[in-house]
Design an enzyme around this catalytic site. Structure first.
Site, PDB file in Angstrom:
ATOM      1  N   TYR A 177       0.807  -1.223   0.000  1.00 20.29           N
ATOM      2  CA  TYR A 177       0.000   0.000   0.000  1.00 20.29           C
ATOM      3  C   TYR A 177       0.845   1.282   0.000  1.00 20.29           C
ATOM      4  O   TYR A 177       0.862   2.041  -0.971  1.00 20.29           O
ATOM      5  CB  TYR A 177      -0.939  -0.041   1.207  1.00 20.29           C
ATOM      6  CG  TYR A 177      -1.786   1.184   1.435  1.00 20.29           C
ATOM      7  CD1 TYR A 177      -2.382   1.870   0.373  1.00 20.29           C
ATOM      8  CD2 TYR A 177      -2.022   1.642   2.728  1.00 20.29           C
ATOM      9  CE1 TYR A 177      -3.184   2.987   0.592  1.00 20.29           C
ATOM     10  CE2 TYR A 177      -2.830   2.746   2.958  1.00 20.29           C
ATOM     11  CZ  TYR A 177      -3.399   3.421   1.891  1.00 20.29           C
ATOM     12  OH  TYR A 177      -4.186   4.518   2.118  1.00 20.29           O
ATOM     13  N   TYR A 219       4.376  -6.104  17.009  1.00 25.45           N
ATOM     14  CA  TYR A 219       4.590  -5.305  15.797  1.00 25.45           C
ATOM     15  C   TYR A 219       5.345  -4.019  16.138  1.00 25.45           C
ATOM     16  O   TYR A 219       6.377  -3.699  15.532  1.00 25.45           O
ATOM     17  CB  TYR A 219       3.261  -4.979  15.122  1.00 25.45           C
ATOM     18  CG  TYR A 219       3.377  -3.872  14.089  1.00 25.45           C
ATOM     19  CD1 TYR A 219       4.166  -4.042  12.955  1.00 25.45           C
ATOM     20  CD2 TYR A 219       2.723  -2.652  14.262  1.00 25.45           C
ATOM     21  CE1 TYR A 219       4.296  -3.019  12.015  1.00 25.45           C
ATOM     22  CE2 TYR A 219       2.847  -1.632  13.329  1.00 25.45           C
ATOM     23  CZ  TYR A 219       3.630  -1.816  12.209  1.00 25.45           C
ATOM     24  OH  TYR A 219       3.765  -0.812  11.287  1.00 25.45           O
ATOM     25  N   ASN A 222      -2.321   7.183  11.421  1.00 22.43           N
ATOM     26  CA  ASN A 222      -3.282   6.392  10.638  1.00 22.43           C
ATOM     27  C   ASN A 222      -3.299   6.843   9.179  1.00 22.43           C
ATOM     28  O   ASN A 222      -3.603   7.993   8.895  1.00 22.43           O
ATOM     29  CB  ASN A 222      -4.676   6.507  11.248  1.00 22.43           C
ATOM     30  CG  ASN A 222      -4.758   5.840  12.609  1.00 22.43           C
ATOM     31  OD1 ASN A 222      -4.015   6.200  13.513  1.00 22.43           O
ATOM     32  ND2 ASN A 222      -5.638   4.866  12.752  1.00 22.43           N
ATOM     33  N   ARG A 252     -12.099  -2.533  22.429  1.00 21.12           N
ATOM     34  CA  ARG A 252     -10.980  -3.459  22.314  1.00 21.12           C
ATOM     35  C   ARG A 252      -9.945  -3.126  23.392  1.00 21.12           C
ATOM     36  O   ARG A 252      -9.654  -1.953  23.625  1.00 21.12           O
ATOM     37  CB  ARG A 252     -10.343  -3.370  20.932  1.00 21.12           C
ATOM     38  CG  ARG A 252     -11.212  -3.929  19.826  1.00 21.12           C
ATOM     39  CD  ARG A 252     -10.562  -3.813  18.479  1.00 21.12           C
ATOM     40  NE  ARG A 252     -10.344  -2.437  18.091  1.00 21.12           N
ATOM     41  CZ  ARG A 252     -10.105  -2.040  16.850  1.00 21.12           C
ATOM     42  NH1 ARG A 252     -10.045  -2.927  15.884  1.00 21.12           N
ATOM     43  NH2 ARG A 252      -9.905  -0.769  16.569  1.00 21.12           N
TER      44      ARG A 252
END
Length: 336
Positions: free
Chosen positions: A10, A147, A176, A288
């Site tokens: 991407y 990560y 983001n 979450r």
């Protein structure tokens, strides 16, 4: 020649596109195609016929060593990495071997061939839970998932390589990333898709699905998480400016890349409905674990030193992303 690892993916593909359009068109893409797509490479080669492609894996030292022996590489832009937070928690071994070992092989090959300039795709995930916002480059780096840990480990390795071997690096810590090429030739294409905007937009093509909003009782303006969304083309331009800076000053540094203008999940959802002109089914589900209520970048350093400034609005980014999702939907439908 500029080597761009991971440019079938991407952000890397948009960087190759940006460089090409600025005349930095002597590009070699190195990618193992584990998460990237050969179709993306073909599209880039249509735009810039000078782009070369080598399929190889950074985990295999010989794959990357042979590239430096065969081609006259001047500098490296390094995107190649696995990047799914949830997957990294379930399978950390995969992430440490791919991201860290792969990068060490790349750096060692660079040193062996006296190529000492690299722009590295890092992440805001190295910061972990925010102690304050907006987050600047001096914020403590305490990642909360493997990560983020792999990216921080690579930054530390680069510090050591700078001291020992004079290898200079610019680390760009993203927040983001959203959007797509404005001519809708390439865009975000993950499988599975874990990012907010494409998942909202994909709901348009699946009328039976409901988009999940994780929590609506955060201490924010509308109860949903606030994040900093930056357009992928603005991000790509930051890599061009970072390489210019590296070539001019030959100095290691780090920069946050974001807009410092937070938007909530609900606001992004509402903009998506405005762009698509459709009501999108959604439901509120439980928060979450580990989702901070606010993540905002302080990008003033990038603006002051690199002369970088985000140009695209969130509406424009989501509009381009939606046009790309239409193309991708048709592409995937035709292949089935």
């Amino acid at each position: 020649m500029i080597l761009i690892t991971g440019a079938a993916g991407y952000i890397g593909s948009h960087c190759a596109l940006c460089f090409s359009e600025y005349g930095l068109d002597d590009i070699l893409i190195f990618d193992n195609l584990s998460t990237g797509h050969i179709e993306t490479v073909y599209e880039l080669q249509k735009i810039n016929p000078k782009i070369k492609f080598i399929q190889g894996d950074l985990k295999n030292k010989e794959d990357i060593s042979s590239v430096f022996k065969k081609f006259q590489i001047d500098s490296v832009i390094h995107f190649a990495a696995l990047s799914q937070v949830k997957e990294s928690v379930v399978n950390p071994s995969l992430y440490y071997s791919n991201n860290v070992l792969g990068t060490v092989n790349l750096l060692n090959s660079m040193i062996e061939n006296n190529i000492l300039k690299i722009v590295f795709s890092s992440t805001a995930a190295t910061y972990g839970e925010p102690k304050y916002t907006p987050i600047d480059e001096n914020h403590p780096q305490i990642p909360i998932n493997p990560y983020g840990s792999t990216k921080l480990m690579i930054e530390k390795i680069m510090d050591d390589y700078d001291k020992a071997y004079n290898l200079k690096s610019i680390r760009l810590r993203y927040f983001n990333v959203i959007g797509a090429d404005e001519k809708i030739r390439i865009g975000e294409w993950h499988n599975p898709e874990t990012h907010l905007v494409p998942n909202i937009l994909k709901s348009v093509f699946n009328k039976t699905s409901e988009f999940k909003i994780f929590g609506n009782d955060y201490d924010t303006k509308d109860g949903t998480c606030i994040r900093d969304y930056v357009d992928v083309l603005d991000l790509a331009d930051a890599h061009r400016l970072a390489l210019d800076y590296l070539n001019k000053f030959n100095k290691t540094d780090v920069f946050n890349l974001g807009t410092q203008e937070g938007q909530s999940v609900r606001e992004i959802f509402n903009i998506s409905q405005e762009v698509t002109r459709q009501e999108i089914n959604f439901k509120i589900v439980e928060k979450r674990e580990g989702d901070p209520k606010i993540l905002l970048a302080n990008s003033s350093k990038a603006k002051e030193i690199l002369n970088w400034k985000p140009k695209r609005t969130t509406f424009d980014s989501i509009k381009n992303a939606f046009e790309w999702e239409k193309v991708l939907f048709d592409k995937l439908k035709a292949s089935n």
